[in-house]
Structure formats: structure tokens, C-alpha cells
Design an enzyme around this catalytic site. Sequence first.
Site, short mmCIF file in Angstrom:
data_model
loop_
_atom_site.label_atom_id
_atom_site.label_comp_id
_atom_site.label_asym_id
_atom_site.label_seq_id
_atom_site.Cartn_x
_atom_site.Cartn_y
_atom_site.Cartn_z
N GLY A 13 31.38 33.76 37.05
CA GLY A 13 32.60 33.97 37.84
C GLY A 13 32.31 34.21 39.32
N ARG A 100 39.39 52.79 35.43
CA ARG A 100 39.23 53.47 36.73
C ARG A 100 39.90 54.84 36.79
NH1 ARG A 100 40.79 48.20 40.01
NH2 ARG A 100 38.78 47.15 39.97
N CYS A 129 38.95 46.10 45.16
CA CYS A 129 38.37 45.71 46.45
C CYS A 129 39.17 46.21 47.65
CB CYS A 129 38.22 44.19 46.51
SG CYS A 129 39.58 43.30 45.74
N SER A 159 39.81 34.69 46.62
CA SER A 159 38.64 34.91 45.74
C SER A 159 38.80 36.20 44.94
CB SER A 159 37.35 34.96 46.56
OG SER A 159 37.49 35.85 47.65
N GLY A 160 39.66 37.10 45.38
CA GLY A 160 39.94 38.30 44.60
C GLY A 160 40.57 37.98 43.26
N LYS A 213 47.18 50.98 42.88
CA LYS A 213 45.74 51.26 42.82
C LYS A 213 45.28 51.88 44.13
CE LYS A 213 44.65 47.18 40.03
NZ LYS A 213 44.12 45.81 40.14
N HIS A 242 38.98 40.46 52.61
CA HIS A 242 40.31 41.06 52.74
C HIS A 242 40.43 41.73 54.11
CE1 HIS A 242 40.73 40.21 48.60
NE2 HIS A 242 40.64 41.42 48.08
#
Length: 341
Positions: A13, A100, A129, A159-160, A213, A242
Amino acid sequence: MNNPNVVVVGATGAVGRVFLRILEQRHFPVNRLRLCASPRSIGKRIRVHGEELPVEETTPDIFDDADFAFISASTAVSRELAPVAAQRGALVIDDSSAYRMDPRVPLVVPEINPQDLEWHQNLTAIPNCSTTQMVMALYPLHRANPIKRIIADSYQAVSGTGTLAMDELRQQSRALLDGASVKPSVYPHQIAFNVLPHIEPFMEDGYTREEQKMLYETRKIMHAPDIAVSATCVRVPVYLSHSEAVHVEFEEPMSPQEARELMAAFPGVKVLDDPKTNTYPLAIDAADRDEVFVGRIRKDSSHPNGLAMWIVSDNLRKGAALNAIQIAEEVLKRELLKPRG
Ligand code: A2P
């Protein structure tokens, strides 16, 4: 101890491939490295340290002699595999949101709260991220002058979302430039030449899960349960890095110069802030770099104790793979791997 055995789940990935590159770049000591992905990829080979390694099936047995299991696949995969790997003796470093906020799971940015690794129970998590780069920039300020409130607007790279989203941006951009029409599949709307104020599902309070988050993870990492965070997370047609516009309210006033000095002295943060020469962090410059870049630091004209700034970082490196490897390095330094059996 001998060099650790490492299993990477999600090795094919977007994050997994960067993880393997950083292992090489940082000369992370590895005895046996095993790569796993979905059944689609079994038999593919990936070159690491000059060796062609096969992609293997992700079975519970693969964790039996693993010291570290890095999992970056999906939340569902983490939910299923992280407890299995931990139970079989591997220290899991999980890139999903599954664990998390679990009080038994350290959520760690090694520059900020490495001490939380001391109480791990074979399961640790890396933050989202967009949270990591924000807390990296703000923590040195918070230590000097506690933060009360943060307003954060993110501009997040595709890409996140993963490899399929990067392909979708490429295909849509090509098609639209050629005058063809596009049909979104990864995102609910066209992402090429567009901006989507929607990352992850909407929650009952009107925020998205991604935005939530940024609130809850910031509090947990900085051990600051009272910080208020209001975020708007936006997907933009950028491949990597980002960017975030962040407005911070402190208990006491802080000058931009003091903030620059505090951030410049913090490991992993680099200040790029010279408006006279058009110098400020850019997504394309942050790509493939380890640092979190901060610029446009100025007094917030709407609050006497406020500062505004622009924070940019490679979401696949410090936002994911690098942070995970730094956790493993910290675990080795502190000798925190639990004895097997
Ligand atoms: P695969 O390449 O075989 O689909 P990305 O974030 O770039 O989309 O990557 C997700 C990663 O998670 C890929 O390596 C993908 O493998 C892997 N993955 C997806 N589903 C599973 C699964 N059930 N078990 C293990 N790995 C998985």
C-alpha cells in the site's frame, strides 16, 4: 537482544511502501522481514535491502516469531489482526483509527509523548496524519504557554486515502484535460480540479470523523484533556503532503518570534517563514521530507492571545510510516519489547 523480526501488513500500500523505504534509509535493524497484503497480492515480490521478498498471506501464524507488527491496511483489518498479533507476542504499531482512543493503547508521537510507550500491552497506535503534523508544531508552544483552543482547516492529499485515490486523481485529471467526462468511485464527487469538504463519514454533531480525530487525538497525545479543537478537513487534488491553516488561542499572549524560536528548537519541526521572499511551506517541497514545516506565523488579529500559522508535512512519512518507525526505535532504545511467552 538480537535484531528484531518485523512483519508489515499492507506492504503493497501507499504507506507500506514508504515504510519499507524508510526502514532502509534509517538502517533500522531487522533480522527477518515479512511482507503481507490482501490475497490479491500474494506472490508479488518487493525489493527491500537489495533482496526480492515475496508478499505472503496474512495468517495468524505469521506473527508467531515477530517482534514488531506494523499494520497499515484498513480499520477492519486492524480490528481483526492487531489483537491476534499482540497475543502472539508481537508489538503492534497500528496505523488505523481502530485502537487510537482505547485507554489501554498508547497513541504516540515520539517527539511528544514517548513515555507513554512504557505502559504498552503489545498494542500501540500512531495518530491520524492530520493530527500528527499539527501537534508536532503546537506542542513546543503549548509547553511554554498552554493552549486553550485551536481552529484548524486542513488541505489533505489524496495519498491519505490510499493507492486507489491516487490513481483516481491521475485518471480524472487526464480525462478532464482531454475533454472527457469522469465518474467518481473512491470519493463521492470528482476530486480532480475540485475541493471536497468531506473526509470520512459525517457524525451526529455535523463534524466528520476525521475532524473529530483532530480533537480527541490531540488531547490524548498532549495530555491536555481540556483543549478545544474545531477542525474542517478538506480533500484537495494534491498527491502528497497535507497542509493546515491553524489558529491557536493561548492562556497568555505569545509573539510570532517567540513561537518561531520555540518551534525551530523542537526536533522534527522546521520553520520556513519569510514573507518578503515568498518563503512558506509548500506541499510539493514537503513531499519525501521527514520534517513538519511551519510558516505564515502571525498574530491572530481576532484574539489578543492568538497566533495563526500554516503547517505542512508529508502525510505518508511523519504522518504515518516515519512516526511508526520512530516508535519502534524508541521501543528498542527503552528496551520495552515484552519477553515472549
Ligand atoms: P493489496 O495491495 O493486496 O490490496 P492503500 O492504503 O494504498 O490502499 O493500501 C492498503 C494496503 O492494505 C495494501 O497493501 C492492501 O493490499 C492491504 N490490504 C487490504 N486488505 C487486506 C487484508 N484483508 N489483509 C491484509 N492486507 C490487506
